[in-house]
Design an enzyme around this catalytic site. Structure first.
Site, mmCIF file in Angstrom:
data_model
loop_
_atom_site.group_PDB
_atom_site.id
_atom_site.type_symbol
_atom_site.label_atom_id
_atom_site.label_comp_id
_atom_site.label_asym_id
_atom_site.label_seq_id
_atom_site.Cartn_x
_atom_site.Cartn_y
_atom_site.Cartn_z
ATOM 1 N N GLU A 61 -49.220 -25.186 -0.443
ATOM 2 C CA GLU A 61 -50.314 -25.954 -1.031
ATOM 3 C C GLU A 61 -49.848 -26.698 -2.275
ATOM 4 O O GLU A 61 -48.918 -26.268 -2.958
ATOM 5 C CB GLU A 61 -51.476 -25.013 -1.390
ATOM 6 C CG GLU A 61 -52.101 -24.394 -0.147
ATOM 7 C CD GLU A 61 -53.275 -23.468 -0.445
ATOM 8 O OE1 GLU A 61 -54.132 -23.342 0.433
ATOM 9 O OE2 GLU A 61 -53.328 -22.872 -1.526
ATOM 10 N N CYS A 87 -49.588 -30.254 -9.379
ATOM 11 C CA CYS A 87 -49.089 -28.887 -9.433
ATOM 12 C C CYS A 87 -48.387 -28.629 -8.095
ATOM 13 O O CYS A 87 -49.004 -28.735 -7.043
ATOM 14 C CB CYS A 87 -50.295 -27.959 -9.614
ATOM 15 S SG CYS A 87 -49.880 -26.223 -9.641
ATOM 16 N N CYS A 126 -44.346 -15.902 -2.541
ATOM 17 C CA CYS A 126 -43.633 -15.619 -3.792
ATOM 18 C C CYS A 126 -43.194 -14.158 -3.792
ATOM 19 O O CYS A 126 -43.932 -13.292 -3.360
ATOM 20 C CB CYS A 126 -44.553 -15.863 -4.994
ATOM 21 S SG CYS A 126 -43.739 -15.618 -6.596
ATOM 22 N N CYS A 159 -46.908 -10.402 -8.896
ATOM 23 C CA CYS A 159 -47.722 -10.119 -10.087
ATOM 24 C C CYS A 159 -49.100 -9.626 -9.626
ATOM 25 O O CYS A 159 -49.661 -10.136 -8.652
ATOM 26 C CB CYS A 159 -47.845 -11.362 -10.963
ATOM 27 S SG CYS A 159 -46.229 -11.919 -11.574
ATOM 28 N N CYS A 181 -52.114 -12.120 -8.949
ATOM 29 C CA CYS A 181 -51.819 -13.435 -8.365
ATOM 30 C C CYS A 181 -51.952 -13.429 -6.842
ATOM 31 O O CYS A 181 -51.370 -12.592 -6.156
ATOM 32 C CB CYS A 181 -50.413 -13.869 -8.769
ATOM 33 S SG CYS A 181 -49.925 -15.453 -8.047
ATOM 34 N N CYS A 240 -54.912 -21.695 -11.322
ATOM 35 C CA CYS A 240 -53.648 -20.981 -11.456
ATOM 36 C C CYS A 240 -53.660 -19.683 -10.658
ATOM 37 O O CYS A 240 -54.583 -18.895 -10.754
ATOM 38 C CB CYS A 240 -53.383 -20.644 -12.913
ATOM 39 S SG CYS A 240 -52.864 -22.055 -13.857
HETATM 40 N N1 SAH Z 1 -43.965 -17.992 -10.786
HETATM 41 C C1 SAH Z 1 -44.303 -18.902 -11.844
HETATM 42 C C2 SAH Z 1 -45.388 -19.883 -11.439
HETATM 43 C C3 SAH Z 1 -46.645 -19.158 -11.096
HETATM 44 S S1 SAH Z 1 -48.209 -19.939 -11.120
HETATM 45 C C4 SAH Z 1 -44.743 -18.110 -13.057
HETATM 46 O O1 SAH Z 1 -44.891 -16.902 -12.958
HETATM 47 O O2 SAH Z 1 -44.927 -18.690 -14.115
HETATM 48 C C5 SAH Z 1 -48.504 -20.464 -12.729
HETATM 49 C C6 SAH Z 1 -49.316 -19.522 -13.628
HETATM 50 O O3 SAH Z 1 -50.511 -19.004 -13.041
HETATM 51 C C7 SAH Z 1 -48.510 -18.315 -14.051
HETATM 52 O O4 SAH Z 1 -48.595 -18.201 -15.443
HETATM 53 C C8 SAH Z 1 -49.251 -17.182 -13.374
HETATM 54 O O5 SAH Z 1 -49.041 -15.964 -13.997
HETATM 55 C C9 SAH Z 1 -50.672 -17.665 -13.454
HETATM 56 N N2 SAH Z 1 -51.590 -16.930 -12.589
HETATM 57 C C10 SAH Z 1 -51.299 -16.241 -11.476
HETATM 58 N N3 SAH Z 1 -52.405 -15.670 -10.957
HETATM 59 C C11 SAH Z 1 -53.423 -16.025 -11.766
HETATM 60 C C12 SAH Z 1 -54.826 -15.763 -11.750
HETATM 61 N N4 SAH Z 1 -55.381 -15.024 -10.792
HETATM 62 N N5 SAH Z 1 -55.569 -16.289 -12.741
HETATM 63 C C13 SAH Z 1 -55.030 -17.053 -13.705
HETATM 64 N N6 SAH Z 1 -53.709 -17.345 -13.762
HETATM 65 C C14 SAH Z 1 -52.915 -16.831 -12.811
#
Ligand code: SAH
Length: 375
Positions: free
Chosen positions: A95, A109, A116, A120, A123, A362
């Protein structure tokens, strides 16, 4: 039928020159073809009308026009943010999100992996696990997808952020090659200052990125002031802890002279206490102090400029609904968190991310199981 032609965006200029030579075509065509592919005015090979028809036909036979194929688009209720589901040649999906800003800017974006591996806790992409790394063409063609429609309106993609699916630094080579194409004035011509790479904090790769000395922005997903909290939400913290990540962030700032943004997802009852804000502020303040090395070098009162506190910024993101059952803290609590940082002289912004209603915020990018088979 398995697609064996590479996408044109996965073909280097050198490889294209070789291909042209084999056909008795001049080498300068390589630049011309790549420029037109990037510009976004044509829908497919037939649109490159200043090339001889035979050459166009040969190109179409050897190279796919795009590495991605749009399957479906969803528009946010705000009428601006849009998300596209893109199909890759092997049937996997990714996406990408367009966030226009009142005609003034168009941010895209983009994803760097299907799924991934970082897992986390909050996420949605992390929940999928890693499907595979994307190729350079698959990364660049997400930007090209949006560029194609913007160019028709006299606009273009102005900003890009690697905050879609995946961990960019776990797919460093393809990501860096893609960024080099995006900032190439002959191709996409996006200013490197408008390119942001976001990482969970893979320390060796952060140093590799710094060594490239491209003036682009780095976002570091910190999410916690200490290892105890971070362990519970970011599995990779077992490998690279808060101190090491902060030190690598400082090295990035010193090397590139760019700012680092710390991303901090606010999770109710997990990392949103006032004492967490104080601890975070204390650590960042220390980071902002000039190193002994710098002091020795600068030896003057002006040594607070470069790599000082102003080089760090905290972006507070209220968690978007997703896995783990995390909740957003009450607004006053989030505001207090931001205030504490600001009282310590740290630039902090509290942002409600766009496009949540279409799961384009995000960490909400996720291709559902069934969908991958349906199309
Ligand atoms: N792998 C990269 C890019 C991830 S997406 C990273 O970790 O930075 C970009 C951002 O969205 C990251 O800071 C991630 O932690 C955040 N993110 C992930 N899940 C989220 C959620 N449920 N709510 C808000 N931000 C989130």
């Amino acid at each position: 039928m398995k697609e064996s032609r590479p996408a044109i965006t996965d073909v280097s200029e050198n490889a294209l020159v070789v291909w042209l030579r084999e056909r008795g075509e001049p080498a300068y065509r390589a630049k011309q073809i790549r420029r037109q592919v990037a510009r976004g005015t044509a829908d497919d090979w037939s649109g490159l009308t200043d090339l001889p028809a035979a050459l166009r036909a040969a190109l179409a036979q050897s190279f796919r026009w795009s590495a991605v194929e749009p399957v479906r688009e969803i528009e946010s209720a705000d009428g601006e943010t849009r998300k596209v589901l893109l199909r890759l040649h092997d049937g996997h999906h990714i996406e990408s999100v367009l966030m226009p800003h009142h005609g003034a800017r168009n941010s895209v974006c983009f994803s760097t992996q299907a799924g991934c591996p970082m897992a986390c806790a909050f996420c949605a992409t992390g929940e999928m696990g890693l499907v595979r790394n994307l190729t350079t063409g698959e990364i660049v063609d997400q930007i090209r997808h949006w560029q194609r429609e913007l160019i028709a309106k006299g606009e273009r993609v102005s900003h890009v952020v690697a905050m879609g699916m995946g961990e960019p630094l776990a797919n460093l080579d393809a990501t860096v090659t893609a960024v080099k194409m995006l900032i190439d004035p002959e191709l996409f011509g996006i200013s490197p200052r408008r390119v942001t790479i976001s990482t969970v904090g893979l320390v060796p790769q952060m140093d590799e990125l710094a060594a490239l000395d491209l003036p682009m922005n780095l976002a570091v997903s910190l999410h916690a002031p200490n290892d105890r909290i971070r362990f519970s939400i970011v599995p990779s913290n077992k490998r690279w802890g808060v101190d090491e990540i902060l030190a690598a962030s400082k090295r990035y700032v010193e090397k590139t002279n760019r700012r680092v943004t710390f991303e901090y997802v606010l999770l109710s009852g997990v990392n949103d206490a006032e004492r967490d804000a104080i601890e975070l502020a204390t650590r960042i303040t220390k980071l902002g102090r000039t190193s002994d090395y710098q002091k020795a070098r600068d030896s003057g009162p002006s040594s607070t400029g470069r790599a000082g506190l102003g080089s760090y910024h905290v972006n507070l993101i209220p968690v978007n609904p997703g896995p783990g059952g995390f909740a957003r803290p009450p607004v006053e609590r989030m505001e207090r968190f931001a205030e504490v940082l600001q009282e310590h002289g740290i630039a902090a912004t509290l942002r409600i991310s766009k496009g949540q209603d279409i799961a384009a915020g995000c960490g909400q990018l996720k291709v559902a199981e069934g969908r991958a088979r349906a199309s």
